[in-house]
Design an enzyme around this catalytic site. Structure first.
Site, PDB file in Angstrom:
ATOM      1  N   CYS A  47      -0.606   4.164   1.981  1.00  0.00           N
ATOM      2  CA  CYS A  47      -0.488   4.098   3.438  1.00  0.00           C
ATOM      3  C   CYS A  47       0.968   4.302   3.881  1.00  0.00           C
ATOM      4  CB  CYS A  47      -0.936   2.736   3.981  1.00  0.00           C
ATOM      5  SG  CYS A  47      -2.271   1.959   3.105  1.00  0.00           S
ATOM      6  N   ASP A  48       1.901   3.633   3.188  1.00  0.00           N
ATOM      7  CA  ASP A  48       3.269   3.545   3.715  1.00  0.00           C
ATOM      8  C   ASP A  48       4.282   4.427   2.981  1.00  0.00           C
ATOM      9  OD1 ASP A  48       2.283   1.670   5.440  1.00  0.00           O
ATOM     10  OD2 ASP A  48       2.785  -0.024   4.155  1.00  0.00           O
TER      11      ASP A  48
ATOM     12  N   CYS B 247       0.830  -1.199   0.000  1.00  0.00           N
ATOM     13  CA  CYS B 247       0.000   0.000   0.000  1.00  0.00           C
ATOM     14  C   CYS B 247       0.868   1.253   0.000  1.00  0.00           C
ATOM     15  CB  CYS B 247      -0.940  -0.007   1.217  1.00  0.00           C
ATOM     16  SG  CYS B 247      -2.026   1.417   1.236  1.00  0.00           S
TER      17      CYS B 247
END
Ligand SMILES: Cc1cc2nc3c(=O)[nH]c(=O)nc-3n(C[C@H](O)[C@H](O)[C@H](O)COP(=O)(O)OP(=O)(O)OC[C@H]3O[C@@H](n4cnc5c(N)ncnc54)[C@H](O)[C@@H]3O)c2cc1C
Length: 303
Positions: A134-135, A131
Site C-alpha cells: 500500500c505505502d 503494508c
C-alpha cells in the site's frame, strides 16, 4: 432477531453472505471494511478463474456479488462484543448498535503483528507502515528498512529494491521465506541484510529518521538513517471479541472442526481467524461457504 449475523467482510465473510442469502436466511453482515487483507495485496495469481487479478478488483467483484442479494450490511464499524443470550447471540458494535441472531459466523481474519518497540506507535503513518504494497511508492528514492524474514518481508524487500535508494532487511531469525523469493532479492546491489538482529528503536520526532538494531550474537548496536520502516513480521488473529465465548488456541485462533463449529451451538467461525491451516484466499472463501451451509443446517434443525 436475525437468523444469522456474519462478522467480517473479507473473503470468508462475504462468501458466507452469498451462501446464506441463497438459502434465504435473514442475515446481517457487519464489518470494519469490505475486502479485508486482500485489499493490501498487489495481485493474486492463485484464485482459480483469474490468472491474475488485483486484490482490490477481486474484492470489488466479491462486494458486487454480495450486493446482488437481499441482506443487511453494516460497514465502517467493528463488533466490540459478542455474548450468548437466550435463543442465540447478541452482538454490539463500537458505535453502540446492538443486534441479535440465532446463529453467528465469526470471520474477522487477521491483522499485522507489531514490534512493540520505542517509536513504533508514535511514528505510525509517519514513516512506520505495516503494508509495503500500500505505502511503498511513498518512499521512492529514500532509504528504508524492512523488518522480518518471511515471505511478506521478502516481498516487501523485492518491491522496495526497485524504487528505494537503499533497503535494509532486518530479521530476528535466518530468512524463512520461500527460496524463490530469497533468490530474487538477495543479490540486489541496494539491499543490505542483517540476520539475527533485533530492532531496538525507531527514531524520529515527527517522522521516521532512523533505526537502531542489535546483533543477537555480538551484541553490537548500529544505527541507520532511513525515511521509512516496513514492519512485516506476520499476522495475528482478530479474535479478542470472541474469546469470552470460546477458548482460543495458543496462537489465539478460534478452534473449529471440519464443519466450522466452534463448540458453542450456533456459533461458527471461518477463514484466517480459525485454526484451519493454510491461510489462503481460496481456503478462506471455501471455509466461508462451508460455515454458511452448516449455519443453515443448524437453523433448519431449530425449526
Ligand atoms: C500481504 C498479503 C498477501 C497475500 N497474498 C495472497 C495470495 O497471493 N494468495 C492467497 O491465496 N492468499 C494471499 N494472502 C492471504 C489472504 O489474503 C487471506 O488468507 C484471506 O484474505 C483471509 O480472508 P478472511 O476473510 O479470513 O480474513 P480478512 O481478509 O482478514 O478479513 C477479515 C474481515 O473482518 C473484518 N473485521 C476484523 N475485526 C472485526 C471486528 N471486530 N468487527 C467487525 N469486522 C471485523 C475486517 O475488516 C475484514 O473485513 C495474502 C495476505 C496478505 C496479508
Amino acid at each position: 432477531m436475525y437468523e444469522l449475523i456474519i462478522i467480517g467482510a473479507g473473503l470468508a465473510g462475504m462468501t458466507a453472505a452469498v451462501y446464506a442469502a441463497r438459502k434465504k436466511l435473514n442475515t446481517l453482515l457487519i464489518s470494519y471494511d469490505v475486502g479485508g487483507q486482500v485489499l493490501t495485496t498487489a495481485g493474486i495469481e492463485n484464485y482459480m478463474g483469474y490468472q491474475f487479478i488485483e486484490g482490490s478488483e477481486l474484492m470489488h467483484k466479491f462486494e458486487e456479488q454480495v450486493k446482488q442479494f437481499s441482506l443487511d450490511m453494516r460497514t465502517g464499524q467493528g463488533v466490540s462484543s459478542l455474548s450468548q443470550i437466550d435463543g442465540g447471540f447478541e452482538v454490539s458494535t463500537e458505535k453502540g448498535e446492538t443486534y441479535q441472531a440465532k446463529a453467528v459466523i465469526f470471520a474477522t481474519g487477521k491483522r499485522p503483528r507489531q514490534l512493540n518497540i520505542l517509536g513504533e506507535k508514535k511514528l505510525l503513518g509517519r514513516g512506520v507502515t505495516y503494508c509495503a504494497i500500500c505505502d511503498g511508492p511513498l518512499f521512492a528514492g529514500e532509504k528504508v528498512a524492512v523488518i522480518g524474514g518471511g515471505n511478506s518481508a521478502l516481498e516487501a524487500a523485492d518491491d522496495m529494491i526497485k524504487i528505494a535508494e537503499h533497503v535494509y532487511l532486518v530479521s530476528l531469525t535466518p530468512l524463512t521465506g520461500d527460496q524463490i523469493l530469497i533468490d530474487k532479492v538477495t543479490n540486489a546491489s541496494n539491499l543490505s541484510i542483517f540476520l539475527e538482529h533485533q530492532v531496538l528503536e525507531i527514531k524520529g520526532e515527527d517522522r521516521v529518521e532512523g533505526i537502531k538494531i542489535r546483533d543477537l550474537k555480538s551484541k553490537q548496536e548500529r544505527e541507520f538513517n532511513i525515511g521509512g520502516v516496513f514492519i512485516e513480521i506476520g499476522l495475528i488473529p482478530n479474535s479478542e471479541v470472541i474469546k469470552e465465548v470460546v477458548t482460543l488456541n495458543r496462537l489465539r485462533e478460534v478452534e473449529v472442526n471440519c464443519a466450522n463449529e466452534t463448540g458453542v451451538l450456533g456459533l461458527f467461525a471461518a477463514g484466517d481467524v480459525t485454526n484451519v491451516p493454510e491461510k489462503q484466499v481460496v481456503v478462506a472463501a471455501g471455509e466461508g461457504a462451508k460455515a454458511a451451509l452448516q449455519a443453515h443446517r443448524y437453523l433448519q434443525r431449530l425449526k
